[in-house]
Design a protein around this motif. Sequence first.
Motif, PDB file in Angstrom:
ATOM      1  N   LYS A   1       0.827  -1.210   0.000  1.00  0.00           N
ATOM      2  CA  LYS A   1       0.000   0.000   0.000  1.00  0.00           C
ATOM      3  C   LYS A   1       0.855   1.251   0.000  1.00  0.00           C
ATOM      4  O   LYS A   1       0.481   2.261   0.592  1.00  0.00           O
ATOM      5  CB  LYS A   1      -0.922  -0.001   1.229  1.00  0.00           C
ATOM      6  CG  LYS A   1      -1.893  -1.160   1.301  1.00  0.00           C
ATOM      7  CD  LYS A   1      -3.063  -0.988   0.352  1.00  0.00           C
ATOM      8  CE  LYS A   1      -3.893  -2.248   0.225  1.00  0.00           C
ATOM      9  NZ  LYS A   1      -4.497  -2.709   1.482  1.00  0.00           N
TER      10      LYS A   1
ATOM     11  N   ALA B   1       7.607   7.282  -7.878  1.00  0.00           N
ATOM     12  CA  ALA B   1       7.256   5.957  -8.396  1.00  0.00           C
ATOM     13  C   ALA B   1       6.254   5.275  -7.465  1.00  0.00           C
ATOM     14  O   ALA B   1       5.285   4.659  -7.913  1.00  0.00           O
ATOM     15  CB  ALA B   1       8.511   5.107  -8.533  1.00  0.00           C
TER      16      ALA B   1
ATOM     17  N   THR C   1       4.100   6.722  -5.448  1.00  0.00           N
ATOM     18  CA  THR C   1       2.804   7.393  -5.592  1.00  0.00           C
ATOM     19  C   THR C   1       2.071   6.921  -6.850  1.00  0.00           C
ATOM     20  O   THR C   1       0.895   6.551  -6.801  1.00  0.00           O
ATOM     21  CB  THR C   1       3.003   8.917  -5.649  1.00  0.00           C
ATOM     22  OG1 THR C   1       3.604   9.361  -4.437  1.00  0.00           O
ATOM     23  CG2 THR C   1       1.673   9.640  -5.853  1.00  0.00           C
ATOM     24  N   GLU C   2       2.774   6.924  -7.954  1.00  0.00           N
ATOM     25  CA  GLU C   2       2.145   6.513  -9.209  1.00  0.00           C
ATOM     26  C   GLU C   2       1.705   5.052  -9.167  1.00  0.00           C
ATOM     27  O   GLU C   2       0.638   4.699  -9.676  1.00  0.00           O
ATOM     28  CB  GLU C   2       3.115   6.727 -10.383  1.00  0.00           C
ATOM     29  CG  GLU C   2       3.464   8.176 -10.666  1.00  0.00           C
ATOM     30  CD  GLU C   2       2.284   8.988 -11.178  1.00  0.00           C
ATOM     31  OE1 GLU C   2       1.344   8.391 -11.724  1.00  0.00           O
ATOM     32  OE2 GLU C   2       2.302  10.217 -10.996  1.00  0.00           O
TER      33      GLU C   2
ATOM     34  N   LEU D   1       0.892   3.381  -6.545  1.00  0.00           N
ATOM     35  CA  LEU D   1      -0.250   3.261  -5.636  1.00  0.00           C
ATOM     36  C   LEU D   1      -1.533   3.646  -6.364  1.00  0.00           C
ATOM     37  O   LEU D   1      -2.597   3.092  -6.130  1.00  0.00           O
ATOM     38  CB  LEU D   1      -0.036   4.166  -4.416  1.00  0.00           C
ATOM     39  CG  LEU D   1      -0.921   3.901  -3.202  1.00  0.00           C
ATOM     40  CD1 LEU D   1      -0.778   2.482  -2.717  1.00  0.00           C
ATOM     41  CD2 LEU D   1      -0.613   4.885  -2.089  1.00  0.00           C
ATOM     42  N   ILE D   2      -1.412   4.618  -7.262  1.00  0.00           N
ATOM     43  CA  ILE D   2      -2.584   5.093  -8.000  1.00  0.00           C
ATOM     44  C   ILE D   2      -2.955   4.141  -9.138  1.00  0.00           C
ATOM     45  O   ILE D   2      -4.110   3.798  -9.312  1.00  0.00           O
ATOM     46  CB  ILE D   2      -2.318   6.507  -8.567  1.00  0.00           C
ATOM     47  CG1 ILE D   2      -2.229   7.518  -7.417  1.00  0.00           C
ATOM     48  CG2 ILE D   2      -3.409   6.916  -9.554  1.00  0.00           C
ATOM     49  CD1 ILE D   2      -1.847   8.922  -7.846  1.00  0.00           C
ATOM     50  N   HIS D   3      -1.939   3.722  -9.889  1.00  0.00           N
ATOM     51  CA  HIS D   3      -2.225   2.922 -11.087  1.00  0.00           C
ATOM     52  C   HIS D   3      -2.017   1.429 -10.898  1.00  0.00           C
ATOM     53  O   HIS D   3      -2.402   0.642 -11.762  1.00  0.00           O
ATOM     54  CB  HIS D   3      -1.337   3.393 -12.244  1.00  0.00           C
ATOM     55  CG  HIS D   3      -1.612   4.790 -12.689  1.00  0.00           C
ATOM     56  ND1 HIS D   3      -2.809   5.173 -13.236  1.00  0.00           N
ATOM     57  CD2 HIS D   3      -0.851   5.916 -12.654  1.00  0.00           C
ATOM     58  CE1 HIS D   3      -2.765   6.473 -13.550  1.00  0.00           C
ATOM     59  NE2 HIS D   3      -1.590   6.945 -13.191  1.00  0.00           N
ATOM     60  N   ARG D   4      -1.363   1.041  -9.811  1.00  0.00           N
ATOM     61  CA  ARG D   4      -1.049  -0.377  -9.594  1.00  0.00           C
ATOM     62  C   ARG D   4      -0.334  -0.973 -10.802  1.00  0.00           C
ATOM     63  O   ARG D   4      -0.734  -2.012 -11.339  1.00  0.00           O
ATOM     64  CB  ARG D   4      -2.329  -1.164  -9.301  1.00  0.00           C
ATOM     65  CG  ARG D   4      -2.885  -0.929  -7.918  1.00  0.00           C
ATOM     66  CD  ARG D   4      -2.264  -1.864  -6.908  1.00  0.00           C
ATOM     67  NE  ARG D   4      -2.377  -1.342  -5.545  1.00  0.00           N
ATOM     68  CZ  ARG D   4      -1.746  -1.871  -4.511  1.00  0.00           C
ATOM     69  NH1 ARG D   4      -0.977  -2.932  -4.666  1.00  0.00           N
ATOM     70  NH2 ARG D   4      -1.844  -1.349  -3.321  1.00  0.00           N
ATOM     71  N   ASP D   5       0.706  -0.246 -11.234  1.00  0.00           N
ATOM     72  CA  ASP D   5       1.411  -0.645 -12.446  1.00  0.00           C
ATOM     73  C   ASP D   5       2.915  -0.487 -12.221  1.00  0.00           C
ATOM     74  O   ASP D   5       3.401   0.620 -11.968  1.00  0.00           O
ATOM     75  CB  ASP D   5       0.939   0.250 -13.601  1.00  0.00           C
ATOM     76  CG  ASP D   5       1.566  -0.151 -14.928  1.00  0.00           C
ATOM     77  OD1 ASP D   5       2.492  -0.984 -14.932  1.00  0.00           O
ATOM     78  OD2 ASP D   5       1.120   0.378 -15.963  1.00  0.00           O
TER      79      ASP D   5
END
Lengths: 196, 196
Positions: free
Chosen positions: B102, B162, B164-165, B167-171
């Motif tokens: 998370k 990285a 943050t991104e 966590l947002i996109h799960r990528d």
Amino acid sequence: MRGTAEETRRRILKAAGKLFYDRGIRNVSVDAVAEEAEVTKRTIYYHFEGKDALVAAYLEARNAPVLAGLQRAMTSVEGSAIEQTKALFAMLAEQVKSPAWKGCPFARAVAELPAELDHPALEIAANHKAAFEAWLRERFAADGLDDSPLLARQIMVLLDGAITEMLIHRDAAYAEAAAAAAATLLSVHGASVHDR
Amino acid sequence: MRGTAEETRRRILKAAGKLFYDRGIRNVSVDAVAEEAEVTKRTIYYHFEGKDALVAAYLEARNAPVLAGLQRAMTSVEGSAIEQTKALFAMLAEQVKSPAWKGCPFARAVAELPAELDHPALEIAANHKAAFEAWLRERFAADGLDDSPLLARQIMVLLDGAITEMLIHRDAAYAEAAAAAAATLLSVHGASVHDR
DNA sequence: TTTAGTATACCTACCGGTGTATATACGTAA
DNA sequence: TTACGTATATACACCGGTAGGTATACTAAA
């Protein structure tokens, strides 16, 4: 008293936006929003299905303005992709000086909301980020840069990283470091300071 | 029933850590922590002054292990600063695959807690970030890189960006983009793939 | 007169936190 | 070794406040 429905809805959304952004979503009660909007709680539940819907509407309402602000920060300066990207981070460095600045509302919403509850706000946040990344990709491609998809993605990482660090340290130096990093990456991918 | 105080305290912290990280601090009640720790709420308030103190203790407890994990991710591979930094982002890319991941507990705590309340957790988070940045600075300086303070700061930005991104996109693509960006920055500052 | 919109008042659940009784470990003295 | 006193640690029951949400009556425009 009764204004138009649209006007009341906007007033609620404005109050919600202020409080949610300032204090965090979970730290703000519907009662608090009602008081700030000078409306009773019942009126909020007339216009919105519940707190979750209010939160989603809040983020939805922030999407276009924030996107426009980011784009304007870049396009308002004449120059190459490098210079425009530098302007983007310069705007960030400027914002952190205000005590009212609390980082990115979308990233904070995601950080605050547990993913498995699939709150509607999560998708809105993801779409917002994806939208700016896509815009950057186009912008860089227009300048003929190599691998604009990768480049756009890297600038997004720098952007949200700088925001995160600045939220933690309250220090504009991170935006400046990110700006320098962005300039380096862009030049490596074929950008020059004077093209376009 | 009575174990040692230390053992009980650890059990509470372990439960708090799991729930706070998984669901977010404000989404977890003291009652929930008590249930998870198989302890009554009163016991928690015997060991901790209040929820704020529990949160602070939770972050404090995470500090050393997370720091060690980051350092180990780098030092466990042989090679130059570039290769070790790539390994850092590779670890990140690996972590995002787990649904339990998370993001950064420190960054999330800051995003969730309103700054003006000067919650004790905020300083702990800032110190944690500063500590890893300092360690990176030393690491890069040891390799004789130019401007290791700036470089360390930029890697921090890439790291938290990285996270943050992702966590947002799960990528995991964002960790990979960040890794490439880091390698570029390092090489510009004098790192080569084969030194050291 | 209808109906969209707002106000008052209220509900239940749960929040962080506490008063108090009790159970256990442990130092001490017989 | 035993008996005991005390500090430590846990349990149970409870508190006032506030959370999100709602029943219902009223108001004003069409």
